[in-house]
Design a protein around this motif. Structure first.
Motif, short mmCIF file in Angstrom:
data_model
loop_
_atom_site.label_atom_id
_atom_site.label_comp_id
_atom_site.label_asym_id
_atom_site.label_seq_id
_atom_site.Cartn_x
_atom_site.Cartn_y
_atom_site.Cartn_z
N THR A 43 45.94 33.06 33.08
CA THR A 43 46.57 33.52 31.85
C THR A 43 45.54 33.64 30.73
O THR A 43 44.62 32.84 30.63
N TRP A 76 46.53 33.73 27.45
CA TRP A 76 47.05 32.95 26.33
C TRP A 76 47.33 31.52 26.76
O TRP A 76 48.01 31.29 27.74
N ASN A 102 44.32 33.11 22.58
CA ASN A 102 43.86 34.03 23.62
C ASN A 102 42.42 33.66 23.92
O ASN A 102 41.53 33.84 23.09
N ASN A 143 50.12 37.74 29.45
CA ASN A 143 49.97 36.67 30.44
C ASN A 143 50.45 37.11 31.82
O ASN A 143 49.82 36.81 32.83
N CYS A 168 48.02 37.37 35.11
CA CYS A 168 48.32 36.66 36.36
C CYS A 168 48.40 37.63 37.53
O CYS A 168 47.90 37.32 38.62
#
Length: 145
Positions: A74, A76, A91, A115, A119
């Motif tokens: 991710t 964030w 971030n 995010n 991913c």
């Protein structure tokens, strides 16, 4: 793109104890060149107080960070700031920071979307990496008749 597994495989295949030089070399093998690499490694190695860290300890730190900071891949991360009794969204790629009291629905959707995309990208990169690794293994085993 690079997946963390590739970085750790490079280290495991070449060293037991990671120094600043082989840390930087492994990052360069993954096509990551950043001036902050030395500072990052120094901070990590200072935990051990001897200027080096084992590959497994480095891997454990990575897992610990994923557990307490956010899901692997991710962009964030979310931190609690006790002094202000609110959350900070950070971030880690762009270094953008947003305090909880400045969030609106549009920002929340953007953070969630970025995010999710990050991913998915990590999963795709990991799949590609493991497929290449398996193909290389098969190629090294000999010719297919």
């Amino acid at each position: 793109g690079v997946v963390p597994d590739e970085f750790f495989d490079i280290l495991r295949n070449h060293v037991v104890s990671v120094t600043a030089d082989n840390f930087r070399s492994a990052l360069m093998s993954c096509e990551i060149q950043d001036e902050s690499c030395n500072d990052l490694f120094t901070d990590i190695a200072d935990l051990k107080k001897n200027g080096s860290i084992t590959v497994e300890d480095l891997y454990a730190l990575r897992r610990l960070a994923n557990t307490y900071i956010g899901e692997e891949g991710t962009l964030w991360k979310m931190y609690e700031i006790p002094d202000h009794e609110q959350l900070l969204f950070h971030n880690v790629s762009s270094n953008e920071k947003i305090m909880e009291d400045c969030l609106n629905k549009k920002e929340i959707r953007r953070i969630a979307r970025e995010n999710i995309e990050a991913c998915e990208m990590l999963r795709a990169r990991r799949k590609c990496y493991f497929e290449k690794k398996e193909a290389h293994k098969l190629m090294m085993e000999g010719p297919i008749i």
